[in-house]
Write an enzyme that holds these catalytic residues in place. Structure first.
Site, PDB file in Angstrom:
ATOM      1  N   GLU A 128       0.839  -1.209   0.000  1.00 44.68           N
ATOM      2  CA  GLU A 128       0.000   0.000   0.000  1.00 44.68           C
ATOM      3  C   GLU A 128       0.871   1.255   0.000  1.00 44.68           C
ATOM      4  OE1 GLU A 128      -2.851  -0.497  -0.823  1.00 44.68           O
ATOM      5  OE2 GLU A 128      -3.158  -2.575  -0.223  1.00 44.68           O
ATOM      6  N   HIS A 160       1.801   2.164  -3.413  1.00 47.85           N
ATOM      7  CA  HIS A 160       0.811   2.980  -4.138  1.00 47.85           C
ATOM      8  C   HIS A 160       0.980   4.470  -3.799  1.00 47.85           C
ATOM      9  CE1 HIS A 160      -1.350  -0.257  -5.962  1.00 47.85           C
ATOM     10  NE2 HIS A 160      -1.777  -0.785  -4.839  1.00 47.85           N
ATOM     11  N   HIS A 176       1.779   7.486  -6.375  1.00 46.70           N
ATOM     12  CA  HIS A 176       0.985   8.713  -6.423  1.00 46.70           C
ATOM     13  C   HIS A 176       1.898   9.925  -6.405  1.00 46.70           C
ATOM     14  CE1 HIS A 176      -2.714  11.065  -4.723  1.00 46.70           C
ATOM     15  NE2 HIS A 176      -2.486  11.324  -5.991  1.00 46.70           N
TER      16      HIS A 176
HETATM   17 ZN   LIG Z   1      -2.632  -2.607  -4.507  1.00 46.60          ZN
END
Ligand SMILES: [Zn+2]
Length: 230
Positions: free
Chosen positions: A100, A103, A107
């Site tokens: 996570e 991610h 971003h």
């Molecule tokens: Zn994911």
């Protein structure tokens, strides 16, 4: 009532595929969440550490209910971990937390597939909501419009699942690199176990893509077949 046998095969096949992928993830998670990481870090701590190392200071790490409901929310800039992973000190928890965080890094770095995916969320939600209305309503009112409309909606869903693949595989690759680099997960058994959980999770996205592709092709085939019969 007539049901196309091919439609039945696709429905059963894609349901079976989704169940198999989900069963594999749950199995891998149940097994490897029993493997403690010697670093003693929790999922929340490793997520925060990865964010700090990447100079990401505007993302909050928060716990939530619901096993494996972990996700990164780019709109609210929240890294959401289920309580099992937030407080967990096992290799599965650290792997999911690092994924996570991957991610969040995507971003920050404006990783292109994540940008495309974010841009496509609205239209994909709309297409998904339109499908039952077209399936039940438009087939009676304007049957000639229904097939192309369904093909279009399933095509949008399929493209969304397709651009999800690089986003997910890249986040997992980043997680593995980062965890090896920070030493939060020890080389050998810990790293291998963590890899199995993340790889099983990645396969659920492949299964979702295959399902959406099969459904899309089914409607395209019918659309073209219908034209030929006219
Ligand atoms: Zn994911």
């Amino acid at each position: 009532m007539y049901i196309d046998p091919l439609y039945l095969v696709i429905m059963l096949g894609t349901t079976a595929l989704a169940m198999l992928a989900s069963w594999r993830v749950k199995g891998a998670y149940a097994r490897y969440s029993q493997v403690p990481a010697r670093s003693g870090l929790t999922g929340a701590q490793i997520a925060q550490r990865i964010l700090d190392l990447n100079n990401i200071h505007d993302v909050e790490v928060v716990p939530t209910h619901g096993l494996l409901s972990d996700h990164y929310d780019p709109t609210d800039k929240k890294l959401v971990l289920c309580e099992e992973n937030y407080y967990g000190t096992n290799v599965a928890a650290l792997g999911v937390a690092a994924h996570e965080a991957g991610h969040a890094i995507q971003h920050k770095q404006l990783y292109a597939p994540l940008q495309w995916r974010m841009a496509a969320v609205g239209i994909t939600t709309l297409a998904g909501q339109a499908i039952p209305f077209i399936g039940f309503g438009l087939f009676y009112i304007a049957p000639k419009l229904a097939l192309p409309a369904l093909a279009l909606c399933f095509g949008i869903v399929m493209l969304f699942q397709l651009i999800t693949l690089p986003v997910e595989f890249d986040a997992t690759a980043r997680a593995k690199r980062i965890l090896a680099h920070t030493g939060a997960v020890a080389p050998g058994e810990e790293t291998e176990s963590m890899g199995k959980v993340l790889d099983a999770a990645a396969l659920t996205y492949v299964a979702a893509f295959i399902s959406s592709l099969a459904t899309f092709l089914y409607y395209v085939m019918h659309m073209l077949g219908g034209r030929r019969e006219e």
